[in-house]
Design a protein around this motif. Structure first.
Motif, mmCIF file in Angstrom:
data_model
loop_
_atom_site.group_PDB
_atom_site.id
_atom_site.type_symbol
_atom_site.label_atom_id
_atom_site.label_comp_id
_atom_site.label_asym_id
_atom_site.label_seq_id
_atom_site.Cartn_x
_atom_site.Cartn_y
_atom_site.Cartn_z
ATOM 1 N N LEU A 72 0.817 -1.212 0.000
ATOM 2 C CA LEU A 72 0.000 0.000 0.000
ATOM 3 C C LEU A 72 0.851 1.262 0.000
ATOM 4 C CD1 LEU A 72 -2.639 -0.940 2.742
ATOM 5 C CD2 LEU A 72 -2.838 -1.241 0.263
ATOM 6 N N THR A 73 0.424 2.237 -0.780
ATOM 7 C CA THR A 73 0.936 3.599 -0.693
ATOM 8 C C THR A 73 -0.254 4.510 -0.938
ATOM 9 O OG1 THR A 73 2.599 5.183 -1.484
ATOM 10 C CG2 THR A 73 1.593 3.757 -3.134
ATOM 11 N N GLY A 74 -0.043 5.808 -0.844
ATOM 12 C CA GLY A 74 -1.156 6.716 -1.073
ATOM 13 C C GLY A 74 -0.848 8.123 -0.628
ATOM 14 N N GLN A 75 -1.862 8.962 -0.690
ATOM 15 C CA GLN A 75 -1.730 10.371 -0.337
ATOM 16 C C GLN A 75 -1.267 10.548 1.100
ATOM 17 O OE1 GLN A 75 -5.611 12.363 0.541
ATOM 18 N NE2 GLN A 75 -6.517 10.499 -0.285
ATOM 19 N N GLY A 76 -0.548 11.633 1.350
ATOM 20 C CA GLY A 76 -0.086 11.939 2.695
ATOM 21 C C GLY A 76 -0.761 13.179 3.253
ATOM 22 N N ASP A 77 -0.361 13.566 4.456
ATOM 23 C CA ASP A 77 -0.852 14.759 5.146
ATOM 24 C C ASP A 77 -2.348 14.671 5.417
ATOM 25 O OD1 ASP A 77 1.740 16.034 5.195
ATOM 26 O OD2 ASP A 77 1.484 16.302 3.048
ATOM 27 N N GLY A 78 -2.968 15.781 5.811
ATOM 28 C CA GLY A 78 -4.345 15.721 6.249
ATOM 29 C C GLY A 78 -4.460 14.991 7.578
ATOM 30 N N VAL A 79 -5.679 14.685 7.999
ATOM 31 C CA VAL A 79 -5.916 13.955 9.249
ATOM 32 C C VAL A 79 -7.069 12.972 9.048
ATOM 33 C CG1 VAL A 79 -6.745 14.126 11.622
ATOM 34 C CG2 VAL A 79 -5.011 15.724 10.812
ATOM 35 N N TRP A 80 -6.807 11.702 9.365
ATOM 36 C CA TRP A 80 -7.801 10.633 9.269
ATOM 37 C C TRP A 80 -8.006 10.081 10.674
ATOM 38 C CZ3 TRP A 80 -9.264 8.518 4.154
ATOM 39 C CH2 TRP A 80 -8.762 9.303 3.101
ATOM 40 N N LEU A 81 -9.029 10.591 11.370
ATOM 41 C CA LEU A 81 -9.303 10.218 12.753
ATOM 42 C C LEU A 81 -10.095 8.913 12.807
ATOM 43 C CD1 LEU A 81 -10.376 13.694 14.193
ATOM 44 C CD2 LEU A 81 -8.233 12.498 14.653
ATOM 45 N N ARG A 82 -9.619 7.967 13.627
ATOM 46 C CA ARG A 82 -10.303 6.668 13.740
ATOM 47 C C ARG A 82 -10.412 6.224 15.193
ATOM 48 N NH1 ARG A 82 -5.298 6.593 10.893
ATOM 49 N NH2 ARG A 82 -4.897 4.464 11.585
ATOM 50 N N ASP A 83 -11.364 5.299 15.405
ATOM 51 C CA ASP A 83 -11.479 4.680 16.717
ATOM 52 C C ASP A 83 -10.632 3.407 16.746
ATOM 53 O OD1 ASP A 83 -12.919 2.666 15.405
ATOM 54 O OD2 ASP A 83 -14.868 3.383 16.116
ATOM 55 N N GLU A 84 -10.751 2.624 17.822
ATOM 56 C CA GLU A 84 -9.882 1.447 17.973
ATOM 57 C C GLU A 84 -10.180 0.361 16.953
ATOM 58 O OE1 GLU A 84 -12.578 -0.493 21.575
ATOM 59 O OE2 GLU A 84 -10.492 0.073 21.900
ATOM 60 N N ASP A 85 -11.353 0.409 16.330
ATOM 61 C CA ASP A 85 -11.713 -0.572 15.309
ATOM 62 C C ASP A 85 -11.453 -0.060 13.886
ATOM 63 O OD1 ASP A 85 -12.655 -2.483 17.182
ATOM 64 O OD2 ASP A 85 -14.531 -1.357 17.381
ATOM 65 N N GLY A 86 -10.866 1.100 13.774
ATOM 66 C CA GLY A 86 -10.549 1.641 12.457
ATOM 67 C C GLY A 86 -11.700 2.387 11.802
ATOM 68 N N ARG A 87 -12.765 2.643 12.546
ATOM 69 C CA ARG A 87 -13.894 3.388 11.998
ATOM 70 C C ARG A 87 -13.621 4.885 12.137
ATOM 71 N NH1 ARG A 87 -16.520 -0.013 8.736
ATOM 72 N NH2 ARG A 87 -16.531 -2.086 9.675
ATOM 73 N N ALA A 88 -14.025 5.641 11.121
ATOM 74 C CA ALA A 88 -13.822 7.088 11.148
ATOM 75 C C ALA A 88 -14.735 7.725 12.179
ATOM 76 C CB ALA A 88 -14.088 7.677 9.769
ATOM 77 N N VAL A 89 -14.197 8.612 13.009
ATOM 78 C CA VAL A 89 -15.030 9.334 13.977
ATOM 79 C C VAL A 89 -15.600 10.610 13.361
ATOM 80 C CG1 VAL A 89 -13.684 8.395 15.890
ATOM 81 C CG2 VAL A 89 -13.121 10.653 14.980
ATOM 82 N N ARG A 90 -15.072 10.987 12.218
ATOM 83 C CA ARG A 90 -15.581 12.091 11.415
ATOM 84 C C ARG A 90 -14.985 11.928 10.018
ATOM 85 N NH1 ARG A 90 -13.619 16.115 9.537
ATOM 86 N NH2 ARG A 90 -15.040 17.710 10.333
ATOM 87 N N PRO A 91 -15.504 12.621 8.988
ATOM 88 C CA PRO A 91 -14.883 12.513 7.668
ATOM 89 C C PRO A 91 -13.407 12.910 7.713
ATOM 90 C CG PRO A 91 -17.025 13.558 7.499
ATOM 91 C CD PRO A 91 -16.731 13.439 8.965
ATOM 92 N N ALA A 92 -12.598 12.231 6.902
ATOM 93 C CA ALA A 92 -11.174 12.562 6.825
ATOM 94 C C ALA A 92 -11.004 13.972 6.279
ATOM 95 C CB ALA A 92 -10.455 11.560 5.935
ATOM 96 N N ILE A 93 -10.061 14.710 6.839
ATOM 97 C CA ILE A 93 -9.751 16.057 6.375
ATOM 98 C C ILE A 93 -8.539 15.960 5.454
ATOM 99 C CG2 ILE A 93 -9.115 18.402 7.037
ATOM 100 C CD1 ILE A 93 -10.556 17.949 9.678
#
Length: 482
Positions: A72-93
């Motif tokens: 895997l590779t991909g875009q960097g920077d921004g913020v991807w907030l997740r809980d302990e199960d990997g679910r987003a707590v809000r949309p990724a910025i």
């Protein structure tokens, strides 16, 4: 066979290569990017994970033989907030986001950006994790309270597929990592007022770390549970590796959504008193770094001018050919991003301009002036990054022969372009193979390329054009501060 997946901002691509580095299967599908009022740009983690599943299943069905790993590779920077199960707590910025513009300007005035740069060699911009986290801490603290990890795109997908909370050292580099130690600099975190949120930062994974698909990831992708997965480096570093950048002083120009200019160095030292901009990225190889200047003036500018003129992207090449070097006197500054510019200088107020226009000019001159200005920005970035060796290039922009020629002429040097698609995925696959103890022959992979030579008379002409660009930029920066 290793499937390389590049999770870009607007497109996710999967590629499988043979042992000589030639693509034998590929698939791509778009990601949704939500542009909201106030310069906000967000993405949905579930939708992005869905794009990964789509392309992986497609290429896996197209190849003969078993899949041996996922890279895997991909875009960097921004913020991807997740809980302990990997679910987003809000949309990724997204890294394109501009909600922290005012905060970044205040940090610049207060010396915060300078202090962080002195400690890490990386500048900050509105779409970097530090600015976004600080903004959320003030305006949306409940999101940070619900999150277990504040990471990036690649590690968000990795958590969803493997259950592991991790981050690659390349993603972690901006803006808190000390390049010499490859560990977070606590004073840099404190300077941004984020010490109380320190627990949201995952520790960088060890070099050559390998994870494995869990039951959920296996079901999602249609691949065996336990399949090895590597997570990073992120796309800037992966593209440099995939293109063939090997020697200190060599560089790469990525003409994508970001105009990413990078130069390889084997020295962790940097000019702490220089312009606090760009990134000092750790690579998978300990003791090697990429001095990166990822400008905000890439192919998104071409999309804008196409919308403005009511044309399609494939028409750009013909329009460039209709005009001449210098665009019949039309000049431009290409800073069209709502969040300003981040390299080789940082200014959230940076804006584009065109000058020299008259009733005698047509759309070909407008397009050529914009493309030339982006090439001047590339030269500015590569000079700041310290380019001294061979230059490689990739990205959607170099699909245009006419624009690639402008880059070569403005830079005054040959440009080596890998002939196969998916340069970021190539880099991720090369790193995965090394991590699994079965490395490919990187020299053979790098031989799949072509070279665009510069035109000497155009180089001479563009020397003057670059001087004019620098003068216009200096004048504009004074106006932006008013």
């Amino acid at each position: 066979m290793i499937i390389g997946v590049d999770i870009g901002t607007s497109l996710t691509k999967a590629v499988v290569f043979d042992r000589s580095g030639v693509s034998i299967a590929e698939a791509s599908t778009p990601s949704e990017v939500r542009h909201l009022p106030g310069g906000r740009v967000e993405q949905d983690l579930d939708q992005v994970v869905g794009t990964v599943a789509t392309v992986v299943r497609e290429v896996a069905a197209a190849i003969d033989g078993p899949v041996t790993a996922l890279a895997l590779t991909g875009q960097g920077d921004g913020v991807w907030l997740r809980d302990e199960d990997g679910r987003a707590v809000r949309p990724a910025i997204s890294w394109l986001d501009g909600r922290a513009n005012a905060l970044l300007a205040k940090w610049q005035a207060d010396g915060v950006t300078r202090e962080v740069f002195r400690r890490t060699g990386s500048g900050m911009f509105p779409g970097c994790a530090a600015a976004i986290l600080s903004y959320l801490d003030e305006h949306e603290p409940e999101s940070l309270d619900r999150a277990v990890v504040a990471g990036y795109c690649v590690d968000a997908v990795t958590q969803r597929l493997t259950g592991e909370i991790t981050v690659d050292v390349s993603d972690a580099s901006l803006p808190f990592l000390d390049p010499a130690t490859r560990q977070y600099d606590e004073r840099a975190i404190a300077a941004c007022g984020l010490s109380h949120r320190r627990g949201l930062l995952a520790e960088p994974a060890r070099p050559k770390s390998v994870f494995h698909l869990n039951a959920h990831g296996a079901e999602l992708l249609g691949l065996p549970q336990g399949l090895p997965v590597t997570a990073g480096p992120f796309d800037l570093v992966a593209s440099a590796i995939g293109a063939g950048v090997r020697k200190p002083g060599d560089g790469i120009l990525i003409a994508g959504t970001t105009l990413a200019c990078q130069v390889l160095t084997d020295n962790a030292e940097f000019n702490a008193d220089g312009e606090p901009a760009g990134m000092f990225l750790s690579t998978p190889a300990i003791g090697e770094f990429l001095h990166a200047m990822p400008a905000m003036v890439g192919t998104a500018s071409i999309d804008w001018v196409c919308r403005l003129l009511g044309i399609e992207v494939p028409q750009i090449g013909a329009l460039l050919a209709e005009s001449v070097p210098g665009a019949h006197g039309v000049r431009a500054l290409p800073f069209l991003s709502a969040s300003g510019e981040r390299a080789p200088f940082v200014d959230a107020a940076a804006r584009a301009q065109f000058s020299g226009l008259s009733l005698e000019h047509g759309r070909a001159d407008l397009v050529r002036a914009l493309c030339e200005s982006i090439a001047y920005a590339a030269r500015h970035c590569l000079e700041a990054a310290g380019l001294s060796g061979r230059l490689y290039a990739c990205g959607g922009g170099v699909r245009s022969a006419e624009w690639t020629q402008i880059f070569a002429d403005v830079l005054g040097r040959p440009i080596v372009i890998p002939s196969d698609p998916g340069v970021g995925a190539r880099g991720a696959v090369l790193v995965a193979a090394e991590s699994l103890g079965e490395p490919f022959d990187v020299e053979v992979w790098a031989s799949n390329s072509r070279t665009v030579e510069f035109v000497p008379e155009n180089v001479e002409f563009y020397q003057g054009g670059y001087a004019d660009y620098q003068a216009s930029l200096a004048a504009a920066r004074g106006l932006w501060r008013l």
